[in-house]
Motif scaffolding. Structure first.
Motif, short mmCIF file in Angstrom:
data_model
loop_
_atom_site.label_atom_id
_atom_site.label_comp_id
_atom_site.label_asym_id
_atom_site.label_seq_id
_atom_site.Cartn_x
_atom_site.Cartn_y
_atom_site.Cartn_z
N SER A 1 4.41 9.25 -10.52
CA SER A 1 5.83 9.67 -10.79
C SER A 1 6.43 9.42 -9.66
O SER A 1 6.12 9.53 -8.51
N PRO A 2 8.01 9.33 -9.83
CA PRO A 2 8.94 9.21 -8.65
C PRO A 2 8.57 10.10 -7.73
O PRO A 2 9.01 9.87 -6.40
N GLY A 3 8.38 11.43 -8.00
CA GLY A 3 8.38 12.46 -7.08
C GLY A 3 7.21 12.32 -6.15
O GLY A 3 7.11 12.73 -5.05
N ASP B 1 9.68 6.32 -1.84
CA ASP B 1 10.97 5.82 -2.26
C ASP B 1 10.81 4.34 -2.92
O ASP B 1 10.52 3.47 -2.27
N GLY B 2 11.11 4.30 -4.09
CA GLY B 2 11.01 2.93 -4.87
C GLY B 2 9.50 2.56 -5.38
O GLY B 2 9.32 1.55 -6.03
N GLY B 3 8.57 3.46 -4.89
CA GLY B 3 7.27 3.24 -5.32
C GLY B 3 6.76 3.08 -6.73
O GLY B 3 6.23 2.48 -7.40
N VAL C 1 0.97 -1.11 -0.05
CA VAL C 1 -0.28 0.01 0.01
C VAL C 1 0.95 1.16 -0.11
O VAL C 1 1.73 1.42 0.80
N LEU C 2 0.67 2.12 -1.09
CA LEU C 2 1.44 3.36 -1.19
C LEU C 2 0.86 4.33 -1.09
O LEU C 2 -0.35 4.17 -1.46
N LEU C 3 1.29 5.75 -0.53
CA LEU C 3 0.50 6.76 -0.03
C LEU C 3 0.87 7.89 -1.11
O LEU C 3 2.25 8.07 -1.27
#
Length: 755
Positions: free
Chosen positions: A729-731, A735-737, A717-719
């Protein structure tokens, strides 16, 4: 009472508490601006030590006989313990309905004193909803039969109610029967035998209840007798815990005293109540035990240091036979008890009062077949506005779900009671909104103006073959049967949340998913929760584009809104609960869809409606907005699209909206629609298969609905770092998502190519 009570006609609800005091109505009531008034129905936890002449003050502390006590018995007995339910000599159950109304009157008075600027609070300007479970459920049904328009709705969960109708049995009848026969019968169901099973069966034979030459024959006879009298295997299995806790006898001795209006020291069949030693002999109550009565007592001994005493502790069956004879016999004592029982018989509720009755079909303490089922049948035959929900695999005690065996086999009933409250609440808000719209049309007609057109009754009630859930409209529908899974599931460390704010016990993902899906199915009578059903195939082909199960809620939400205002739900646009394949490797969790303000007053073309309805029904279709290259989605997924192309990304992403209906601004966090259970089940399914989940907005709402998300935070689960601007996007990912998103899309592309 809420600090921010509304200034005009603030709604109220009244709950008749069951024997165990519990704050369970509060999480539902206070967020809606309702005050809560309780009643103990004359059967509270107010104990009195007859030897020391000490009892419980209204603040819960101990006091002497000269203090103002919550209960002071009319008795000259000098030993043991008296308590209000058994020893008031009032037969309080006969007046449970009146007690509920008194609680409402007390609540109105308290509000008038607390909020003088908004006073007076009366039944005419204040909405009162009565809700209770178990004995409280019976109390609110008794309140429903009282004259007057003081009560606006009733929700009764697993009610202890007796009515003059086929199949109905009194609590005392089936309790004393169970106390004698159930311990003998349970081994026939493969359940462990009680230690003294041989003596229990022999006592039943001696009492003439069963016959049998040996123990197996006696067990079979006891089982057959219970079946013949209406007990189901499900009720017997769940009732086994009442055998373990000796609850049947506890209920029988308390209610026999109450029904016969006996005082302390006069109880039939037992030697009173009080503290006992391990061998059953009497002892004195300690000061420590007295101090814990108010907080720990359930209202019915044994518990909190108080038990019932029998003349022959080594022969408890004598007392059981005596208690049963008070129902089957005809002597003076039996006549006295049966007259008290007759006074508790319920009458039919008044008409045009919305009533919801919810009962677990596995209830082993108050079986639905003896109580709610005959009551619902009689009430509906008499023209009552009543809906009856029966829930499979739910028994009487949600608190017992903490026991591993119970937690694995049964589901909580309280979430369905909350859902029934939502239904009654929504029906009243809908009526209020409809009344306001009628006034608007009447005013417009008087001034020669054209009023905004409203959907016709026929259009609103079109359900494509499904029953409409609105309490007000469906008066005589049969019981809705919900079928959660009965198969015991292995335990896991995850804690799941039941629908509508009720936290359940540990489950694995499959059990939790099926449970939540079943809660949503409850409203449409689905009977197969083993697979996840998509309700969105039933979306109408013409406006308003609202599922039948949600219509009462959506109309209530829009009742006080100006059309096209920011918080207004646009029912001329199709909802967007899900877009993309349900089994996609990436789930994007959002808050709710919006709509194009520039074209918001234009009707959708038939082609557009058909395409969107097809996408709602097809759970394997690619993400339509990504596939078309809609501007918002093209910007949000610009980098993945640049690498893989629109078609491939559209196959890898499924977006799920917390709230499915479109508005310019999200203002509906306090609403929980039946259809939302589908979205929540999709998320649980994704968690179970290890899909990557990106939460873009509404984290607190998603955690409240699917608390399992918290356990996987920063793993699967990523926020999103910026909820105001969704960008994969990376930003904008941890990190690594972003690399994990690309890997998931790559996997999806490989899977599609292989397929």
């Amino acid at each position: 009472m809420p600090r921010n009570a509304a200034s005009s006609s603030p709604p109220r609800r009244v709950r008749a508490a069951s024997t165990a005091r519990s704050p369970w109505p509060v999480p539902w009531a206070l967020p809606k601006g309702c005050a809560v008034a309780y009643t103990d129905k004359g059967a509270g936890t107010d104990y009195f030590d007859l030897a020391e002449r000490r009892g419980v003050r209204v603040d819960g502390t101990n006091g002497g006989a000269d203090d103002v006590l919550a209960f002071k018995p009319d008795s000259t007995a000098t030993s043991g313990v008296a308590f209000k339910h058994a020893h008031s000599k009032d037969n309080p159950e006969a007046d449970w309905g009146r007690h509920v109304k008194q609680a409402a009157e007390y609540g109105l008075r308290a509000l008038t004193e607390a909020l003088p600027q908004q006073a007076p609070f009366t039944f005419d300007n204040t909405r009162v909803i009565a809700v209770g479970i178990s004995n409280g459920g019976g109390a609110v049904l008794r309140a429903a039969e009282l004259d007057g328009d003081w009560l606006k709705g009733v929700v009764a969960g697993e009610p202890n109610v007796y009515v003059d109708a086929a199949g109905s049995r009194t609590l005392y009848d089936y309790t004393t029967e169970a106390a004698l026969l159930m311990p003998c019968a349970l081994p026939k169901l493969g359940l462990p035998a009680v230690p003294d099973v041989a003596q229990r069966c022999a006592a039943a034979v001696a009492a003439g209840l069963i016959a049998g030459a040996d123990l197996p024959a006696q067990q079979a006879a006891a089982y057959d007798a219970l079946h013949a009298h209406g007990w189901t295997d499900e009720a017997l299995r769940a009732g086994s815990i009442s055998v373990t806790f000796d609850l049947w006898r506890a209920v029988a001795v308390t209610y026999a005293s109450a029904y016969g209006r006996y005082g302390a020291g006069e109880e039939p069949c037992i030697a009173g109540f009080g503290a006992i030693n391990a061998d059953g002999t009497p002892r004195a109550i300690t000061a420590t035990e007295r101090a814990a009565w108010w907080s720990d007592a359930s209202g019915i001994p044994p518990g909190a240091g108080v038990a019932f005493r029998v003349a022959k502790p080594t022969e408890p069956h004598d007392a059981l036979n005596c208690l049963r004879a008070l129902w089957t016999g005809s002597d003076a004592a039996a006549t006295r008890v049966k007259e008290g029982i007759a006074a508790t018989k319920a009458s039919l509720p008044r008409k045009n009062l919305p009533i919801m009755v919810v009962h677990g079909l596995d209830d082993g303490l108050i079986p639905a077949a003896f109580s709610s089922a005959p009551y619902a049948a009689a009430a509906k035959a008499g023209g009552a506005d009543l809906r009856y929900w029966q829930v499979r695999n739910a028994q009487h005690f949600d608190a017992f779900l903490g026991l591993p065996q119970y937690g694995a086999a049964y589901l909580p009933l309280l979430p369905y009671v909350y859902r029934a409250l939502d239904r009654v609440w929504g029906a009243h808000r809908q009526r209020r909104g409809a009344a306001g719209r009628r006034r608007h049309r009447d005013d417009a007609a008087r001034h020669g103006q054209g009023a905004r057109s409203e959907p016709s009754r026929a259009a609103v009630e079109r359900t494509d073959g499904a029953r409409h859930p609105d309490v007000r409209r469906v008066r005589h529908a049969g019981p809705v049967v919900v079928s959660p899974p009965a198969t015991p599931m292995p335990q896991s460390a995850a804690t799941t949340c039941c629908p509508d704010r009720s936290v359940g016990t540990a489950r694995n993902s499959r059990h939790a998913e099926a449970r939540h899906e079943a809660a949503g199915m409850c409203h449409e009578g689905f009977a197969e929760p083993a697979r996840m059903l998509n309700p969105w195939g039933a979306i109408p082909a013409v406006p308003p584009f609202v599922l039948p199960m949600d219509s009462a809620y959506v109309e209530a939400a829009n009742a006080d809104c100006v059309p096209y205002a920011p918080g207004w739900l646009h029912t001329g646009r199709l909802p967007e609960p899900r877009s993309g394949p349900r089994d996609a490797p990436i789930l994007l969790l959002q808050i709710n869809p919006s709509y194009d303000v520039a074209t918001m007053r234009e009707a959708l073309s038939d082609v557009s409606v058909a395409e969107q309805r097809a996408a709602l029904a097809d759970e394997q279709a690619a993400h339509a907005c990504l596939a078309r290259g809609d501007a918002w989605w093209r910007r949000a997924f610009a980098q993945p699209i640049a690498r893989f192309g629109q078609v491939r990304v559209a196959q890898a992403v499924c977006s799920v909206e917390y709230f499915p209906y479109p508005s310019q601004r999200f203002a509906h966090a306090h609403w929980r629609l039946p259809s939302q259970e589908y979205q929540f089940a999709l998320v649980r399914k994704a968690l179970a298969r290890g899909a990557l989940i990106v939460v873009t907005r509404g984290l607190s709402l998603w955690l409240g609905a699917v608390p399992e998300l918290a356990a996987q935070r920063d793993r699967t689960v990523l926020l999103s770092r910026n909820p105001q601007r969704v960008s994969i996007s990376p930003g904008n990912l941890p990190d690594g998502g972003f690399a994990r998103v690309l890997a998931a899309i790559e996997t999806a592309g490989t899977r599609v190519a292989a397929g």
